[in-house]
Structures are given as C-alpha cells and as structure tokens.
Design an enzyme around this catalytic site. Structure first.
Site, PDB file in Angstrom:
ATOM      1  N   ASP A   8       0.872  -1.170   0.000  1.00  0.00           N
ATOM      2  CA  ASP A   8       0.000   0.000   0.000  1.00  0.00           C
ATOM      3  C   ASP A   8       0.916   1.229   0.000  1.00  0.00           C
ATOM      4  OD1 ASP A   8       0.859   0.425   2.614  1.00  0.00           O
ATOM      5  OD2 ASP A   8      -1.142   0.371   3.520  1.00  0.00           O
ATOM      6  N   HIS A   9       0.318   2.402   0.191  1.00  0.00           N
ATOM      7  CA  HIS A   9       1.100   3.644   0.174  1.00  0.00           C
ATOM      8  C   HIS A   9       2.140   3.701   1.294  1.00  0.00           C
ATOM      9  CE1 HIS A   9      -2.403   3.951   2.743  1.00  0.00           C
ATOM     10  NE2 HIS A   9      -1.802   4.910   3.421  1.00  0.00           N
ATOM     11  N   GLY A  66       2.452  -0.007   6.067  1.00  0.00           N
ATOM     12  CA  GLY A  66       3.100   0.854   7.054  1.00  0.00           C
ATOM     13  C   GLY A  66       3.859   0.065   8.114  1.00  0.00           C
ATOM     14  N   GLY A  68       3.568  -3.616   8.052  1.00  0.00           N
ATOM     15  CA  GLY A  68       3.665  -5.005   7.572  1.00  0.00           C
ATOM     16  C   GLY A  68       2.570  -5.875   8.166  1.00  0.00           C
ATOM     17  N   ILE A  69       1.872  -5.342   9.153  1.00  0.00           N
ATOM     18  CA  ILE A  69       0.910  -6.173   9.894  1.00  0.00           C
ATOM     19  C   ILE A  69      -0.411  -6.348   9.141  1.00  0.00           C
ATOM     20  CG2 ILE A  69      -0.423  -6.393  12.029  1.00  0.00           C
ATOM     21  CD1 ILE A  69       1.869  -4.827  13.436  1.00  0.00           C
ATOM     22  N   GLY A  70      -1.023  -5.248   8.747  1.00  0.00           N
ATOM     23  CA  GLY A  70      -2.325  -5.341   8.068  1.00  0.00           C
ATOM     24  C   GLY A  70      -2.243  -6.190   6.815  1.00  0.00           C
ATOM     25  N   HIS A  98      12.187 -22.674   9.042  1.00  0.00           N
ATOM     26  CA  HIS A  98      11.278 -23.447   9.900  1.00  0.00           C
ATOM     27  C   HIS A  98       9.812 -23.365   9.474  1.00  0.00           C
ATOM     28  CE1 HIS A  98      13.996 -23.953  13.697  1.00  0.00           C
ATOM     29  NE2 HIS A  98      14.638 -24.233  12.569  1.00  0.00           N
ATOM     30  N   ARG A 133      10.003 -32.532  11.743  1.00  0.00           N
ATOM     31  CA  ARG A 133       9.246 -31.728  12.720  1.00  0.00           C
ATOM     32  C   ARG A 133       8.626 -30.481  12.073  1.00  0.00           C
ATOM     33  NH1 ARG A 133      14.440 -29.981  13.418  1.00  0.00           N
ATOM     34  NH2 ARG A 133      14.821 -27.909  14.274  1.00  0.00           N
ATOM     35  N   HIS A 134       9.342 -29.903  11.122  1.00  0.00           N
ATOM     36  CA  HIS A 134       8.784 -28.716  10.455  1.00  0.00           C
ATOM     37  C   HIS A 134       7.633 -29.113   9.531  1.00  0.00           C
ATOM     38  CE1 HIS A 134      12.091 -26.748  12.224  1.00  0.00           C
ATOM     39  NE2 HIS A 134      13.005 -27.170  11.361  1.00  0.00           N
TER      40      HIS A 134
END
Ligand code: RB5
Length: 151
Positions: A8-9, A66, A68-70, A98, A133-134
């Site tokens: 995004d912006h 902004g 990286g979360i959204g 992993h 395991r991974h």
C-alpha cells in the site's frame, strides 16, 4: 525464482528499494501495485499478490504496508499462504527455514530501505529445512486451513 510484490502507500518506499535490488540481481518479479504514495486499502494488494503465489504463478511474495501487519493479516486469509512480518535478519532466515513462509511482510514506517533489502535478500536466498518436525507442524497448519475453508 519468480517474485510477486505488492504494497500500500505506507510500504511503497521499501517495496521500490526491493525492486531495485531484484533488478540488479536479474530476479524475475511482478509488482502488483500500488505504484505511488496516494492512500489505498492494503487488503486489495495483499489479495492480488497472495493469490498469485497461492496459484503457483510466483515462487515467493513480498508485501509491504506501514507496519507489515495489516497486509500480512490479509495475505494469510488466502489459501496456502504463510505470510510473516519480519524486522530482523534472524527472523527473515528462520521464517524460511522453519515456517517455509512464502510471503515476507515488512513495514515502511518500521524499517528503512536498506534493512528491507537486506531482509528480502535473506528471505529469497534461504531454503526451507526439510525436516520431519517442520513438515509435521506445517501439515497441522494445513489441517486448520482445510477445516476453516470448509465452513
Ligand atoms: C495505512 O495508513 C496503514 O494503516 C497501513 O499501511 C498498515 O500499516 C496497516 O497495517
């Protein structure tokens, strides 16, 4: 290696820095937008980019907003996507080794362009550790996804 990119912006600055790096290294990529700093809605670009990775048209993706979360939350709603928000080198490496993450998410208001390029380079060049395991844990995530998508 084929890379799908989106932002995004709030993330377009670091995405453009990563694009410059990909061009220097002759890595195939497509930028699914946005292309300037006019305000846009990150789920649009998360979906466009993540769908291309999910469909197998690209090997890995990079998404920036902004924080990286959204954009990571939105990308993780797409089937088969394992999107990880990363700010440091260790996590960039481990999320490939992993988690077999297929989309790197970064925040243009959190890290600078130099750090974004460094993290992208690590992400692109680190293979998944193919260990029981991974694989087992990723299969467990797939099971959750199957159940959720069948509702
Ligand atoms: C846009 O202002 C901002 O909310 C977005 O880029 C992102 O940080 C959301 O998680």
């Amino acid at each position: 290696m084929r890379m799908a990119l989106g932002s995004d912006h709030g993330g377009v600055n670091i995405k453009n820095a990563v694009i410059k790096y990909l061009e220097e290294k002759n890595i195939v990529y497509k930028d699914f937008g946005c292309y300037d700093d006019n305000s846009v809605d990150y789920p649009v670009y998360a979906y466009k980019t993540a769908k291309e990775v999910s469909d197998g048209n690209y090997d890995l993706g990079i998404l920036c907003c902004g924080t990286g979360i959204g954009i990571s939350i939105a990308a993780n709603k797409v089937k088969g996507i394992r999107a990880a928000v990363v700010t440091d080198e260790f996590s960039a490496e481990m999320t490939r080794r992993h988690n077999n993450a297929n989309i790197l998410c970064m925040g243009g208001r959190v890290i600078d362009e130099k750090q974004a390029v460094k993290l992208a380079e690590i992400f692109i060049n680190t293979p998944f550790d193919v260990e029981e395991r991974h694989l087992r844990r990723l299969k467990m995530i797939d099971e959750i996804e199957k159940e959720t998508f069948s509702i």
